[in-house]
Design an enzyme around this catalytic site. Structure first.
Site, mmCIF file in Angstrom:
data_model
loop_
_atom_site.group_PDB
_atom_site.id
_atom_site.type_symbol
_atom_site.label_atom_id
_atom_site.label_comp_id
_atom_site.label_asym_id
_atom_site.label_seq_id
_atom_site.Cartn_x
_atom_site.Cartn_y
_atom_site.Cartn_z
ATOM 1 N N LYS A 173 56.007 -6.030 -2.508
ATOM 2 C CA LYS A 173 56.287 -6.077 -3.915
ATOM 3 C C LYS A 173 57.780 -6.833 -4.030
ATOM 4 C CE LYS A 173 56.896 -3.109 -7.957
ATOM 5 N NZ LYS A 173 56.685 -1.508 -8.698
ATOM 6 N N SER A 225 53.721 -1.401 -12.494
ATOM 7 C CA SER A 225 54.330 -2.314 -12.299
ATOM 8 C C SER A 225 54.002 -2.958 -11.107
ATOM 9 C CB SER A 225 55.899 -2.175 -12.301
ATOM 10 O OG SER A 225 56.285 -1.572 -11.095
ATOM 11 N N SER A 252 53.423 3.327 -11.112
ATOM 12 C CA SER A 252 53.206 1.950 -10.737
ATOM 13 C C SER A 252 52.323 1.454 -9.514
ATOM 14 C CB SER A 252 54.571 1.151 -10.705
ATOM 15 O OG SER A 252 55.293 0.999 -11.807
#
Ligand code: GLN
Length: 477
Positions: A78, A153, A177
């Site tokens: 990420k 996210s 997330s």
């Protein structure tokens, strides 16, 4: 979507050892998948040459018998996890040119075991969002239906695994997330216990909630990655020295499980998700587990409590992005004050600004007692009640999200409150600091549905075991 090349490291490594595949050819395969699926916008950067080089060196190590535990593990990370010499932008404009000067401990531990990083994944800006529509670099699309969001996210990380760009991806989870995008993409996601994995090198959103964790196709890969990343780190004072167990499956184990009365009766729970929830409860009972309805009367307080506390922490954490030390500085800046104001106004997107303002408000002298300090007390009530529930039961079972993946640019995206309610079942675990796992159990209109098990602090192994038990119900015979 074409079937995945490998869904577990175990099978991949067996083929490596038998010479049926090599890291070099896997690198070509994964890079080809990424190339073919650029429309999903899951990757912000691909480290093609580096991955190929590293693949060759892992192949050589395999030949010499000195390869690490993660030999053959292609990993995407990420965009809020630091990796020396690589850009880490938090999917924000304000850090678009920021190159990490050190590597996150969690990632370093994986690299030390020969994981190969294939690239950097798109996410919601500074991990704030539930749909991946808040990235400064465009929305990510769900590979099962490109009109739908992948969740957020860590949406790019989830799609990277869903679309077979890599075997596993790292995400971060503050309020859901990792777990919610896992639910939307048919992957496995775990948020470990707070303190289980070092946060050193993870961009801070809400420091008393944030945790790094994996998104994978199999429970065993999640277990291995957590085991390697976990453990005390002198660079993170909140990392725990609790013993890190090696997970050994025991599919015969029977558990006592509470399911949430309030979740079952919740207004926003979509009918298809409810059906999957009811079906899993029935199946678990049939298999000899004790599954009981339990009232947990704080459901309505969780999302407000979470958003007061996390915006407060975010407003403080994000004050470091001032255009001074790193990140973008506005070209219109003329003095210190205009540097701060203009760099921040230009650099942050609307959702991040909304949260900084909310957080600043709840921390302001006049409002502190009414919001921040009250939310701290509510958090304690939720923590105590969650721990108490888990003295009685091994797990607390909910759906991961109230719906399947929703439309890009649809109703949810237009209403921040609706979007915040997407987190209704996932915020309890980080509010309480507890570990929780999302596991796919059903599909509706081609979209996956995940179920959510929350367990006792530092008992990730039990979560992996129930995850394996549950996925055994859904594996083809
Ligand atoms: N959707 C939640 C939020 O927007 C969760 C984010 C996260 O876990 N990083 O805050």
């Amino acid at each position: 979507m074409s079937p995945k090349k490998y869904t577990s490291l175990h099978h991949l490594q067996a083929d490596l050892l038998e010479g049926k595949t090599s890291c070099a050819s896997l690198a070509d395969y994964y890079l080809g998948r990424i190339e073919k699926n650029q429309h999903l916008n899951a990757m912000l950067e691909v480290y093609a040459e580096e991955a190929r080089e590293k693949a060759k060196s892992v192949d050589a190590k395999l030949k010499n018998g000195n390869a690490g535990k993660l030999a053959g593990m292609f990993l995407a990370i990420k965009d809020n996890i630091c990796y020396t010499g690589h850009i880490a932008s938090g999917s924000s404009k304000i850090l678009s040119n920021y190159k990490a000067v050190y590597t996150a401990t969690a990632l370093q531990r994986l690299l030390d075991q020969d994981a190969i990083v294939i690239g950097r994944c798109n996410c919601d800006e500074f991990a704030m969002g539930a749909s991946n529509e808040n990235s400064a670099y465009g929305v990510v699309r769900n590979a099962a239906d490109t009109t739908k969001v992948p969740g957020g996210s860590s949406g790019g990380s989830a799609v990277a695994v869903q679309a077979d760009f890599c075997l596993a991806a790292l995400g971060s989870d503050t309020g859901g997330s990792i777990r919610q995008p896992a639910s939307f993409t048919g992957t496995v996601g775990i948020k470990p216990t707070y303190g289980r994995i070092s946060r050193y090198g993870l961009m801070a959103y809400a420091s008393s909630f944030d945790q790094i964790g994996p998104i994978t196709s199999s429970v065993d890969d999640a277990a291995l990655l957590v085991e390697i990343m976990a453990g005390v780190d002198q660079n993170d004072a909140t990392s725990s020295a609790q013993n890190v167990e090696t997970y050994t499956p025991n599919l015969a184990q029977k558990y006592t499980i509470a399911y949430s009365k309030e979740a079952m009766e919740s207004e926003g729970l979509a009918i298809d998700v409810k059906e999957a929830y009811v079906a899993l409860i029935a199946k678990l009972r049939e298999e000899g587990h004790i599954v009981e309805e339990k009232s947990f009367p704080y459901l309505d307080y969780m999302v407000p409590c979470y958003y007061v506390l996390t915006t407060a922490e975010a407003s403080s954490n994000l004050s470091r992005y001032s255009g001074m030390l790193y990140g973008q500085r506005s070209e219109l800046a003329t003095d210190i004050e205009s540097t701060f104001k203009k760099s921040r106004s230009e650099g942050f997107g609307p959702e991040v600004k909304r949260r900084i303002m909310t957080g600043t408000f709840v921390l302001s002298a006049d409002e502190y007692d009414a919001y921040y300090s009250k939310a701290q007390k509510v958090r304690r009530v939720i923590q105590d009640a969650s721990n108490k529930l888990l003295e009685e039961y091994d797990f607390f079972l909910c759906p991961t999200a109230p719906t399947t993946a929703f439309e890009i640019g649809g109703d949810m995206s237009k209403d921040p409150i609706k979007m915040y309610l997407a987190d209704i079942f996932t915020v309890q675990a980080p509010l309480a600091g507890l570990p929780a796992l999302s596991i796919p159990t059903a599909e509706s209109n081609g979209l996956s549905i995940g179920m959510h098990f929350m367990g006792r602090a530092f008992e990730e192994s039990a979560l992996f075991n129930i995850g394996n038990i549950v996925s055994s119900y859904y594996r083809a015979p």
